[in-house]
Design an enzyme around this catalytic site. Sequence first.
Site, mmCIF file in Angstrom:
data_model
loop_
_atom_site.group_PDB
_atom_site.id
_atom_site.type_symbol
_atom_site.label_atom_id
_atom_site.label_comp_id
_atom_site.label_asym_id
_atom_site.label_seq_id
_atom_site.Cartn_x
_atom_site.Cartn_y
_atom_site.Cartn_z
ATOM 1 N N ASP A 21 1.065 -0.992 0.541
ATOM 2 C CA ASP A 21 -0.468 0.182 -0.218
ATOM 3 C C ASP A 21 0.971 1.237 -0.082
ATOM 4 O OD1 ASP A 21 -2.304 1.425 0.352
ATOM 5 O OD2 ASP A 21 -1.477 1.498 2.711
ATOM 6 N N ASP A 219 -1.333 -0.832 6.023
ATOM 7 C CA ASP A 219 -1.909 -0.117 7.413
ATOM 8 C C ASP A 219 -3.611 -0.301 7.640
ATOM 9 O OD1 ASP A 219 -2.038 2.155 6.093
ATOM 10 O OD2 ASP A 219 -1.490 3.067 8.060
ATOM 11 N N ASP A 223 -7.422 -1.870 2.997
ATOM 12 C CA ASP A 223 -5.983 -3.302 2.927
ATOM 13 C C ASP A 223 -6.556 -4.497 3.654
ATOM 14 O OD1 ASP A 223 -4.493 -1.024 1.921
ATOM 15 O OD2 ASP A 223 -3.641 -0.162 4.035
#
Length: 263
Positions: A21, A219, A223
């Site tokens: 990410d 995080d 995600d």
Amino acid sequence: ILYKRAEVFERAGDIDTVVFDKTGTLTTGVMTPMTVVTDRSRDEFLRLVGSLEVASRHPIGYAVGLAADMENVTLVPVETIEGVPGLGVYGEVEGRKVAAGNARLMTEQGMTGLERWHETFESAEAEGLTTFYAGWDGEVAGVIGVSDAVREESAAAVARLASIGITAEMATGDNQESAQRVAERVGIDTFYAGATPESKAKHVSGLQEKGQVVAFFGDGVNDAPALTQADLGMAVGSGTGIAVEAGDIVLLLGKGHENSIIY
């Protein structure tokens, strides 16, 4: 580094691809307001939008709150609030229906006037900013662009992965320009912008169907599906509870290193 299950040690040795990410993972997630453009009262714009964004408890929200604070605008409590992963947030502030997010969210919330702000939006995106529309009572009232810094250790982490034969990619819900800027800074060649939570998970699944063994590193709420889909989910301990719960490995922050992550 918290390993939740013993079999995680076995799977970690088979990983050949890591998908990162962007926000809060490769970058610090500490957003800074860079541009606020509106044709309404600036005080009203920052009060309504800032109050909604801060209540969302998202890194972007804190940046908008900072913009309001810098201009001595007092924020107010929100009556209702609803976040839509990958799109933005909407709710009621001072009896008004306020929304802040991408074009899709604006359309879904019945906001008109997107075309009036297209050039301003495109200009902010071209600077590599995370950019979104905001408005209330059925009309887009302006554009906000924020930025966050790349973690100092991210480029070294990507280089280390390459040195041991592991391919690094990036998937982010952010725009193409912002994604490209970060990818270039950290040395990632393959990246996907404008990704939704579902498309992140689908991308991981597609790699697995090609025979790759995939770790996903993230995080946020966005995600969680990808963390679950991956052969190995790696969550940042400072992230959302949902991400931490979905991860197989959680990277915890050491005392005195609140903005650091061990790779």
